[in-house]
Motif scaffolding. Structure first.
Motif, PDB file in Angstrom:
ATOM      1  N   PHE A 146       0.814  -1.253   0.105  1.00 36.39           N
ATOM      2  CA  PHE A 146       0.120  -0.021   0.249  1.00 36.39           C
ATOM      3  C   PHE A 146       0.719   1.225  -0.037  1.00 36.39           C
ATOM      4  O   PHE A 146       1.998   1.343   0.745  1.00 36.39           O
ATOM      5  CB  PHE A 146      -0.893   0.117   1.071  1.00 36.39           C
ATOM      6  N   GLY A 147       0.434   2.200  -0.659  1.00 38.12           N
ATOM      7  CA  GLY A 147       1.235   3.345  -0.934  1.00 38.12           C
ATOM      8  C   GLY A 147       0.644   4.463   0.190  1.00 38.12           C
ATOM      9  O   GLY A 147      -0.348   3.983   1.137  1.00 38.12           O
ATOM     10  N   ARG A 148       0.972   5.667   0.289  1.00 43.33           N
ATOM     11  CA  ARG A 148       0.601   6.587   1.121  1.00 43.33           C
ATOM     12  C   ARG A 148      -0.909   6.964   0.753  1.00 43.33           C
ATOM     13  O   ARG A 148      -1.221   7.176  -0.486  1.00 43.33           O
ATOM     14  CB  ARG A 148       1.348   7.852   1.014  1.00 43.33           C
ATOM     15  N   PHE A 149      -1.612   7.641   1.745  1.00 44.13           N
ATOM     16  CA  PHE A 149      -2.962   8.187   1.530  1.00 44.13           C
ATOM     17  C   PHE A 149      -2.854   9.467   1.161  1.00 44.13           C
ATOM     18  O   PHE A 149      -2.022  10.232   1.757  1.00 44.13           O
ATOM     19  CB  PHE A 149      -3.859   8.019   2.703  1.00 44.13           C
ATOM     20  N   LYS A 150      -3.873   9.895   0.378  1.00 46.01           N
ATOM     21  CA  LYS A 150      -3.959  11.382   0.050  1.00 46.01           C
ATOM     22  C   LYS A 150      -5.511  11.573   0.116  1.00 46.01           C
ATOM     23  O   LYS A 150      -6.065  10.698  -0.185  1.00 46.01           O
ATOM     24  CB  LYS A 150      -3.141  11.649  -1.112  1.00 46.01           C
ATOM     25  N   MET A 151      -5.617  12.907   0.237  1.00 43.09           N
ATOM     26  CA  MET A 151      -7.195  13.369   0.037  1.00 43.09           C
ATOM     27  C   MET A 151      -7.606  13.626  -1.314  1.00 43.09           C
ATOM     28  O   MET A 151      -6.708  14.468  -2.152  1.00 43.09           O
ATOM     29  CB  MET A 151      -7.231  14.423   1.001  1.00 43.09           C
ATOM     30  N   ALA A 152      -8.763  13.527  -1.637  1.00 46.49           N
ATOM     31  CA  ALA A 152      -9.372  13.616  -3.260  1.00 46.49           C
ATOM     32  C   ALA A 152     -10.789  14.268  -2.796  1.00 46.49           C
ATOM     33  O   ALA A 152     -11.200  14.207  -1.912  1.00 46.49           O
ATOM     34  CB  ALA A 152      -9.167  12.441  -4.059  1.00 46.49           C
ATOM     35  N   ARG A 153     -11.241  14.687  -4.038  1.00 47.03           N
ATOM     36  CA  ARG A 153     -12.621  15.051  -4.029  1.00 47.03           C
ATOM     37  C   ARG A 153     -13.640  14.040  -5.037  1.00 47.03           C
ATOM     38  O   ARG A 153     -12.972  13.705  -6.183  1.00 47.03           O
ATOM     39  CB  ARG A 153     -12.870  16.443  -4.400  1.00 47.03           C
ATOM     40  N   ALA A 196      -7.615   8.401  -1.006  1.00 46.26           N
ATOM     41  CA  ALA A 196      -7.209   8.126  -2.256  1.00 46.26           C
ATOM     42  C   ALA A 196      -5.622   7.320  -2.011  1.00 46.26           C
ATOM     43  O   ALA A 196      -4.917   7.818  -1.058  1.00 46.26           O
ATOM     44  CB  ALA A 196      -6.878   8.898  -3.262  1.00 46.26           C
ATOM     45  N   THR A 197      -5.440   6.524  -2.894  1.00 46.71           N
ATOM     46  CA  THR A 197      -3.961   5.837  -2.461  1.00 46.71           C
ATOM     47  C   THR A 197      -3.639   4.736  -3.716  1.00 46.71           C
ATOM     48  O   THR A 197      -4.612   4.605  -4.451  1.00 46.71           O
ATOM     49  CB  THR A 197      -3.951   4.747  -1.196  1.00 46.71           C
ATOM     50  N   THR A 198      -2.258   4.839  -3.948  1.00 49.52           N
ATOM     51  CA  THR A 198      -1.829   4.203  -5.274  1.00 49.52           C
ATOM     52  C   THR A 198      -0.884   2.905  -4.442  1.00 49.52           C
ATOM     53  O   THR A 198       0.015   3.179  -3.585  1.00 49.52           O
ATOM     54  CB  THR A 198      -1.050   4.898  -6.072  1.00 49.52           C
ATOM     55  N   SER A 199      -0.988   1.770  -4.933  1.00 45.65           N
ATOM     56  CA  SER A 199      -0.404   0.668  -4.270  1.00 45.65           C
ATOM     57  C   SER A 199      -0.083  -0.116  -5.556  1.00 45.65           C
ATOM     58  O   SER A 199      -0.201  -0.032  -6.626  1.00 45.65           O
ATOM     59  CB  SER A 199      -1.764  -0.085  -3.607  1.00 45.65           C
ATOM     60  N   THR A 200       0.783  -1.248  -5.428  1.00 44.67           N
ATOM     61  CA  THR A 200       1.297  -2.000  -6.227  1.00 44.67           C
ATOM     62  C   THR A 200       1.538  -3.627  -5.773  1.00 44.67           C
ATOM     63  O   THR A 200       1.371  -3.760  -4.494  1.00 44.67           O
ATOM     64  CB  THR A 200       2.907  -1.608  -6.647  1.00 44.67           C
ATOM     65  N   TYR A 201       1.518  -4.374  -6.771  1.00 49.45           N
ATOM     66  CA  TYR A 201       1.928  -6.020  -6.439  1.00 49.45           C
ATOM     67  C   TYR A 201       2.312  -6.723  -7.522  1.00 49.45           C
ATOM     68  O   TYR A 201       2.181  -5.786  -8.495  1.00 49.45           O
ATOM     69  CB  TYR A 201       0.436  -6.516  -5.799  1.00 49.45           C
ATOM     70  N   ARG A 202       2.757  -7.706  -7.312  1.00 46.20           N
ATOM     71  CA  ARG A 202       3.556  -8.351  -8.615  1.00 46.20           C
ATOM     72  C   ARG A 202       2.518  -9.552  -8.767  1.00 46.20           C
ATOM     73  O   ARG A 202       2.159 -10.182  -7.904  1.00 46.20           O
ATOM     74  CB  ARG A 202       4.726  -8.860  -8.099  1.00 46.20           C
ATOM     75  N   ARG A 203       2.448  -9.794 -10.013  1.00 47.34           N
ATOM     76  CA  ARG A 203       1.610 -11.059 -10.514  1.00 47.34           C
ATOM     77  C   ARG A 203       2.161 -11.841 -11.701  1.00 47.34           C
ATOM     78  O   ARG A 203       2.850 -11.103 -12.649  1.00 47.34           O
ATOM     79  CB  ARG A 203       0.253 -10.456 -10.796  1.00 47.34           C
ATOM     80  N   GLY A 204       1.752 -12.773 -11.692  1.00 48.14           N
ATOM     81  CA  GLY A 204       2.240 -13.804 -13.078  1.00 48.14           C
ATOM     82  C   GLY A 204       3.517 -14.597 -12.803  1.00 48.14           C
ATOM     83  O   GLY A 204       4.458 -14.041 -11.719  1.00 48.14           O
ATOM     84  N   ILE A 205       3.943 -15.312 -13.789  1.00 50.13           N
ATOM     85  CA  ILE A 205       5.025 -16.039 -13.896  1.00 50.13           C
ATOM     86  C   ILE A 205       6.492 -15.012 -13.781  1.00 50.13           C
ATOM     87  O   ILE A 205       7.400 -15.189 -13.193  1.00 50.13           O
ATOM     88  CB  ILE A 205       5.271 -16.884 -15.167  1.00 50.13           C
ATOM     89  N   LEU A 206       6.375 -13.934 -14.742  1.00 47.25           N
ATOM     90  CA  LEU A 206       7.372 -13.033 -14.716  1.00 47.25           C
ATOM     91  C   LEU A 206       7.381 -11.983 -13.762  1.00 47.25           C
ATOM     92  O   LEU A 206       8.338 -11.077 -13.457  1.00 47.25           O
ATOM     93  CB  LEU A 206       7.468 -12.428 -16.124  1.00 47.25           C
ATOM     94  N   MET A 207       6.483 -12.167 -12.521  1.00 47.78           N
ATOM     95  CA  MET A 207       6.251 -11.188 -11.709  1.00 47.78           C
ATOM     96  C   MET A 207       6.235  -9.556 -11.936  1.00 47.78           C
ATOM     97  O   MET A 207       6.943  -8.875 -11.480  1.00 47.78           O
ATOM     98  CB  MET A 207       7.121 -11.439 -10.696  1.00 47.78           C
TER      99      MET A 207
END
Length: 135
Positions: A45-52, A60-71
């Motif tokens: 999880f990324g940092r929280f920020k406020m939005a409208r 609002a937040t921007t997160s990342t994850y890895r998926r698949g054989i090639l990650m």
């Protein structure tokens, strides 16, 4: 390329947020974060920020994850808000491969398609997709 979307709508939003949790941030951290972890294994999880969103303060937040054989790295954008008019909590997340900027565009399109309450004019719809950060 594949994209995924997740939309949650929870009734009695004001009561849930004010009586059970102490604001939308705590609800997100204790409830919605768990749902995102189930959907996107290994999410960071990324940092929280406020939005409208539709004139409401949203988290609002921007997160990342890895998926698949090639990650391959995938980006998840999320927004959550309480609509007082409909008395519901709304949470919307979208994910696409990479971080090429399409995630935010897709999230804006998804959020703008949701009607949490009646909008008085077309201008209000353009306000729905505003994601200006608060200082």
């Amino acid at each position: 390329k594949g994209a995924s979307f997740m939309i949650d709508r929870i009734g009695f939003g004001q009561s849930v947020v004010s009586e059970t949790y102490h604001g939308i941030k705590e609800w997100f951290e204790k409830v919605y974060r768990r749902e995102l972890r189930k959907r996107y294994r290994g999410i960071r999880f990324g940092r929280f920020k406020m939005a409208r969103v539709f004139g409401h303060d949203a988290l609002a937040t921007t997160s990342t994850y890895r998926r698949g054989i090639l990650m391959r790295r995938r980006t998840v954008e999320s927004k959550a808000w309480v609509c007082e008019q409909s008395n519901k909590i709304y949470a919307v997340s979208t994910s696409v491969a990479g971080g090429d900027g399409n995630v935010n565009k897709d999230l804006k399109r998804m959020v703008s398609s949701i009607k949490c309450h009646e909008q008085p004019s077309e201008e209000a719809v353009s306000d729905a997709i505003s994601s200006e950060e608060k200082a």
